[in-house]
Each structure stands twice: as C-alpha cells, then as structure tokens.
Design an enzyme around this catalytic site. Structure first.
Site, PDB file in Angstrom:
ATOM      1  N   GLU A 180       0.740  -1.338  -0.142  1.00 10.80           N
ATOM      2  CA  GLU A 180       0.151  -0.020  -0.066  1.00 10.80           C
ATOM      3  C   GLU A 180       1.004   1.377  -0.135  1.00 10.80           C
ATOM      4  OE1 GLU A 180      -2.683  -0.393   3.389  1.00 10.80           O
ATOM      5  OE2 GLU A 180      -3.517  -2.471   2.325  1.00 10.80           O
ATOM      6  N   HIS A 240      -6.222  -3.887  -3.064  1.00 11.03           N
ATOM      7  CA  HIS A 240      -6.480  -4.423  -1.799  1.00 11.03           C
ATOM      8  C   HIS A 240      -8.097  -4.096  -1.627  1.00 11.03           C
ATOM      9  CE1 HIS A 240      -2.283  -4.436  -0.061  1.00 11.03           C
ATOM     10  NE2 HIS A 240      -2.587  -5.181  -0.938  1.00 11.03           N
TER      11      HIS A 240
END
Length: 454
Positions: free
Chosen positions: A160, A226
C-alpha cells in the site's frame, strides 16, 4: 493491511467508474524477454513450464511474530497454495534479515511465497512510511537470498505504498521502482499494490495500469488491489474487475477482509468473481490483528478458526475448494464439493449448544455466535431462533441471513455452513445498535429444539 500492531485501519471511500485505455495497447506491447520462473502471460500468472497458477492463500504478519513459523505449515494444511509474508525494511519494522529462512519455510510447505515490504504503507500520508525507492534498496540488500528462487518467490515491492495524499505520485514512483529492480538484476515476478492505502478509490492504478506494465522491461509485473470497505457492493467489485479484464491487465486481489459489518467489503461477491474469472486472492490475515475481527485463527491456532477463517478456508469459492498446488511442487488438484442449500432436518431436544459472545460500545455491539451439534446425527440445514432484548436492532450480519432485524430473530444457514455433523460447529454473527440495553437473548432454538446456552 487493515488492523495490525502499530497500524490504524484504512477508511472507506466512494467508488466511481471510468475507463479510457484500450486493450489494443496491451496487445501492441513488444514481446517479453524469456521469463524465468513465475511470470505473467496475458492476464494470467504462469509457472516456468507454462502452467497457469492462481493464488489462493492468506497474509501472514511474520515481521511482528517471527516465532510463529508453524503458521506456514498450518495454512498449507488448510489448503492454501500461497502465503503473502509481511517483512520490514528497517525503516519502521525489522529489518527482516531472515528472508532465506522464510523462503525455505515456504518451500518446505509447498507454498508460493509472496514477499512484501510493509514499511511503505501509506507513504505521503503516513509520516513514518518508507518510499518505494527505499523498499527497492531493501530488496537489493537481500538479493543473495532471492536470486535463483524465481520459481517460488513473487516480490511485492511495497505494501500500500501511497496513502490518500497526492495519490497521483504513485505512477512515477512505481514505474521507477520496477525499473530499479530490473536494473539491479531481479528476474522475479513483481507485484505492485495500488495507492489510497491499496484500495485505489481514485483510480490512479486503474488509469495508469498500462504505463506501469510498460515500465517493466521484462513485462513481468502483476497489479494488486486491496479490497475493504471501498468495495462494499457487488457493483463496485465487478466494475473494477471488469476494467482490468477488458484491457487485458494482470491483477490479483492481494488483500481483502469480510463483511463483519453492513458497510464492509462484499466478500461473497469477491470470492465468487475471483473464482469465475480465475483471479488470485490473498485474504487478510492469518492471525495477530490488534482488532481480532480480521483474524482467521485465534492466537495462531488452526484448531480455533474464526467465522472469517471458516469462511475463507472452508466455504464456497474458498481456499480449500479452489486452490491448486503449484506444479513446481506437484500440483495437487482440489476436490470441489458442490454448494447446495440442504433441506433442514429437525434436531432433537438437547442436541445443540450455543455460545453467544458480545463486544459492546456506547450505541452498538457485535456478536459472535457458535452453534454446535451435540446430537448423534447430522443436521442438514438449520434455523436458529432467538429474541433480541428491547432496543436492539441488527444492522448487518455474516455467515447467515437474519430476519427480521429486531424482536424474534431467525438466523438461516448460508449455502456453505448448512451441514453440521455430530460434534460439528459453525460460527455466525452480526452487528447491531442498542439504546442502552446490552442484555443477551435468554434462549435459543435450533430447528425448533431448545439449545443449551454457554
């Protein structure tokens, strides 16, 4: 990542849809160099021998729990073919200098190893985060453990890697990281996470996908989304996946959770779509979350699977039903059990037990319910009835359907947990509001028969 030591959960955002890039651009790319080990072929990941490999596995928080090495064997025993391993570069966590041992544990347990640097989480918004360039420097420092492992290892450059602040910087930073990896001799399949804490709700990864794929001289990069609360409807999930499929871009679902509350990710659609499209997925996470609602196993114990753990390992379109071992290890094919809703069979008095656990706060609560068949014959289809105390109203549930939302409730099994053998249990639950009364229901009945309450 959702809930882990020293990290906050990522907030939800709205999802919208646009697409501008043509699949013809992908088709016009120059041919890839001869691939080594795992590599991209069109939208698929394939092994060196050309056999398609679809990831089915979980995330394991190794950097915070380095003593939990048994977890590799445990997730394999539950059917996984892949484990995504959390590592630290030393900027925030670690440094993880045991990469060779991690790879060995994956290989011993016949798992494909996705290795990721977690320090990059939320860069640009999280002040302590590492940049993607710093993550690449970590991979370079570990190169001796990685070279020669291309059949077994995928390098997820950084978890991320951009937050919600200036998410547009993701494109140049990611392209540069890929190019630096290749310039330093890495031949591995590379995985890159989207910005916006992985959820790409501003569509920077989606709209820059071709730029990123073109940046790889080896044409061997897979994109990773995600999926959490941004993807809380079937439309949000299918639209996003459709864009990648239509343009021929390789994609995996590198993290996702489950619908433990009304506004959480629609995991049922996610699992179904992943299975029908042949997309890899890696659920978050095995154990060790600060908020244990995302744990699949309580205390890293595979005999204590949570509702989430039971669902992802044993449910329809789950790991056990759809995972196939990599051919580098032998390629075991799963036995798929058809998912049908059985006709309920009556239970006899005293042949069930219910455990009802609550986690309350000022205006709401969550409840985990364990139903156990204490009788001598299997239960094929069940309905659990109970009465909520005054002022309590269900706002969302999991692993069963609930009707109505207050008063006398009937919870009906899902398609995947309707059969309870003698001694068998299943976990269900719901989230609810209250007006001050946090009492528990006084009694429960399964298919009309009163259950013991513990």
């Amino acid at each position: 990542m959702r809930s882990m030591p020293w990290l906050a959960a990522v907030g939800a955002a709205l999802v919208a849809v646009v697409v501008t890039t043509s699949a013809a651009v992908f088709a016009a790319m120059p041919p890839a160099h001869a691939a080594v080990g795992l590599h991209v072929s069109g939208t698929n990941i394939v092994e060196a021998n050309g056999q398609r490999f679809t990831m089915r596995g979980v995330n394991h928080p190794h950097v915070w729990f380095t003593n939990q090495t048994r977890s590799f064997a445990d997730v394999k025993a539950l059917g996984a073919n892949t484990v995504r391993v959390v590592l630290g570069s030393g900027k925030r966590w670690g440094p993880s200098t045991d990469v060779a041992n991690v790879i060995s544990l994956c290989k011993q347990n016949r798992l494909i190893c996705v290795l990721e640097v977690h320090d990059t989480t939320g860069y640009g918004e999280e002040g302590a985060a590492a940049s993607l360039d710093e993550a690449v420097n970590y991979w370079i420092s570990q190169k001796s453990a990685l070279v020669g492992q291309e059949n077994y290892v995928v390098i997820n450059i950084g978890n991320e890697p951009i937050g919600n602040t200036n998410a547009a910087q993701w494109t140049s930073a990611t392209a540069a990281a890929i190019q630096k990896m290749r310039a330093n001799g890495f031949e591995h399949l590379l995985m890159v996470d989207g910005p916006n804490w992985g959820q790409d709700w501003q569509y920077v990864m989606r709209d820059s996908a071709q730029t990123i794929l073109n940046a790889d001289s080896r044409r061997n990069t897979v994109l990773s989304i995600h999926m959490y609360a941004v993807f809380n409807t079937a439309t949000a999930i299918t639209d996003y996946l459709n864009r990648f499929q239509a343009n021929g871009w390789p994609l995996v679902i590198g993290e996702f959770g489950w619908r433990f509350g009304a506004n959480e990710v629609d995991h049922e659609t996610l699992l179904s779509e992943a299975a029908s499209r042949g997309l890899g997925y890696l659920g978050w996470s095995w154990s060790g979350n600060t908020d244990p609602i995302l744990d699949m196993a309580t205390g890293f114990d595979p005999t204590q699977l949570t509702t989430w753990g039971q669902r992802i390992f044993n449910g329809a379109n789950g790991i056990k039903a759809t995972a196939k071992e990599a051919t580098i290890y032998g390629g075991a094919t799963p036995t798929v059990t058809p998912t049908v809703t059985p006709t309920p069979t009556p239970t006899s008095s005293g042949s069930c037990r219910v455990t009802y656990e609550m986690n309350t706060w000022n205006t709401g609560f969550t409840t985990n319910i364990t139903i156990t068949n204490t009788g001598n014959s299997a239960i094929n289809g069940w309905r659990l009835t109970f009465t909520l105390p005054s002022g309590q109203t269900i706002t969302g549930g999991w692993s069963a359907s609930y009707a109505p939302t207050s008063g006398q409730i009937t919870a009906t099994n899902a398609t995947w947990n309707g059969t309870l053998p003698p001694g068998g249990s299943t976990g269900i639950g719901f989230q609810a509001t209250h007006t001050g009364n946090t009492a528990k229901p006084s009694s429960f009945a399964l298919n009309g028969s009163t259950c013991q309450v513990t």
